[in-house]
Motif scaffolding. Structure first.
Motif, short mmCIF file in Angstrom:
data_model
loop_
_atom_site.label_atom_id
_atom_site.label_comp_id
_atom_site.label_asym_id
_atom_site.label_seq_id
_atom_site.Cartn_x
_atom_site.Cartn_y
_atom_site.Cartn_z
N ALA A 74 45.42 34.04 40.94
CA ALA A 74 43.93 34.24 41.07
C ALA A 74 43.95 36.09 41.76
O ALA A 74 43.16 36.77 41.23
N ARG A 84 29.95 38.64 37.62
CA ARG A 84 30.69 37.87 38.79
C ARG A 84 31.27 36.59 37.79
O ARG A 84 32.27 36.09 38.57
N ILE A 85 31.17 36.30 36.70
CA ILE A 85 31.73 35.19 35.93
C ILE A 85 32.22 35.97 34.47
O ILE A 85 31.14 36.42 33.62
N LEU A 107 39.09 27.00 34.45
CA LEU A 107 38.19 27.80 35.38
C LEU A 107 39.00 28.14 36.53
O LEU A 107 39.66 27.34 37.13
N GLU A 109 38.99 30.19 40.08
CA GLU A 109 38.04 30.62 41.05
C GLU A 109 38.93 32.04 41.45
O GLU A 109 40.03 31.93 41.96
N LEU A 110 38.09 33.27 41.89
CA LEU A 110 38.69 34.56 42.06
C LEU A 110 38.25 34.79 43.60
O LEU A 110 37.12 34.39 43.98
N GLY A 121 34.16 35.51 45.16
CA GLY A 121 33.21 34.93 44.36
C GLY A 121 33.14 35.02 43.05
O GLY A 121 32.32 34.28 42.33
N LYS A 122 34.02 35.64 42.33
CA LYS A 122 34.25 35.73 41.03
C LYS A 122 34.86 34.58 40.33
O LYS A 122 35.40 33.81 41.12
N GLN A 123 34.51 34.31 39.04
CA GLN A 123 35.15 33.31 38.16
C GLN A 123 35.51 33.83 36.93
O GLN A 123 34.86 34.69 36.43
N SER A 163 25.15 27.99 43.29
CA SER A 163 26.28 28.22 42.82
C SER A 163 26.89 29.53 42.95
O SER A 163 26.14 30.37 42.63
N PRO A 164 28.00 29.83 42.78
CA PRO A 164 28.50 30.93 42.66
C PRO A 164 28.23 31.88 41.56
O PRO A 164 28.18 31.41 40.51
N ARG A 186 26.33 27.45 37.06
CA ARG A 186 27.04 26.49 37.40
C ARG A 186 27.81 26.24 36.11
O ARG A 186 27.05 26.09 35.03
#
Length: 258
Positions: free
Chosen positions: A136, A149-150, A161, A163-164, A167-169, A209-210, A214
């Motif tokens: 990550a 952010r995503i 998926l 998680e970074l 809060g990034k994905q 959600s981040p 979601r």
């Protein structure tokens, strides 16, 4: 404003899988479809696949590496030699209209990475291990200049998926129509989802959600045996095994490569 975005990728001319996925996301009332590319490059039904996608008004199409390849004048792979002669001006015009990337409300969509549709975002290749997920922290460093952010990507055909930090994905929705494949370069390796089910994901607005969204992964049943039979009739046992099992185990060595 979009509240439910369906993210699909890597159809590879599998019309049967695409029809099932579109029915599923329509039932869930998705506001928009983002197609991350590589739609027609496959031995099943590229023209009908193109026709079904071109009918969709609420769809953003991203340029995949195989889409780009179909716009080239020459190619040596068996799939290129099958699909390219079938394409008419309307399909090529549609492919040329695809975006390199697309951004919306904190979401970034690409095929491979934000910089290249031929590279993997979530995975890295090593001679000893083959494909493996990046740590990550490494991926966060690669994406540190990306404001969204995503980040959604396709290309590897496997849902994941990650998680970074901060809060990034990073999200891969998986493949609609080709759940496994084999490549020879830079050295032999395989990508395998392990299931014949068609894969895509939903991005649902959710302030809790981040990033305010979601992610929901969807696996859809369809008649993959029928699709695999069609691949076999086209002389592509490699596609048939991948479609039928979601892995390359037991694949014939007669015809391989994208």
């Amino acid at each position: 404003m979009y509240n439910i975005i369906a993210v699909i990728s890597d159809i590879h001319s599998n019309l049967f899988a695409l029809e099932a996925v579109l029915k599923d996301l329509d039932n869930l009332k998705a506001d928009l479809i983002v197609n991350l590319g590589d739609s027609l490059f496959g031995p099943l039904d590229p023209l009908a696949t193109a026709g079904l996608l071109m009918q969709r008004k609420e769809m953003i199409n991203i340029m995949g590496n195989c889409d780009e390849h179909l716009l080239e004048e020459t190619g040596t792979s068996p799939t290129y030699r099958y699909v390219k002669p079938l394409l008419r001006e309307q399909e090529e015009t549609w492919i040329r209209s695809h975006c390199g990337t697309w951004s919306y409300d904190g979401l970034l969509f690409c095929h491979g990475t934000p910089w290249s549709n031929a590279d993997y975002l979530l995975e890295e290749l090593t001679p000893a291990v083959g494909p493996a997920y990046k740590p990550a922290e490494q991926l966060a460093a690669e994406l540190h200049r990306i404001e969204e952010r995503i980040v959604f990507c396709g290309h590897s055909h496997v849902f994941h998926l990650l998680e970074l930090p901060e809060g990034k994905q990073a999200v891969n929705p998986g493949s609609v129509g080709l759940p496994a494949y084999e490549e020879k370069l830079p050295y032999p390796y395989v990508m395998e989802s392990g299931t014949p089910l068609a894969s895509y994901c939903l991005c649902i607005r959710d302030n809790g959600s981040p990033g305010g969204w979601r992610i929901v992964h969807r696996l859809v049943e369809y008649d993959w045996d029928k699709a695999a039979d069609l691949a076999e009739e086209a002389g592509r046992p490699d596609y048939a095994v991948a479609i039928r099992y979601g892995r390359m185990t037991g694949e014939s060595s007669e015809t391989r490569g994208m």
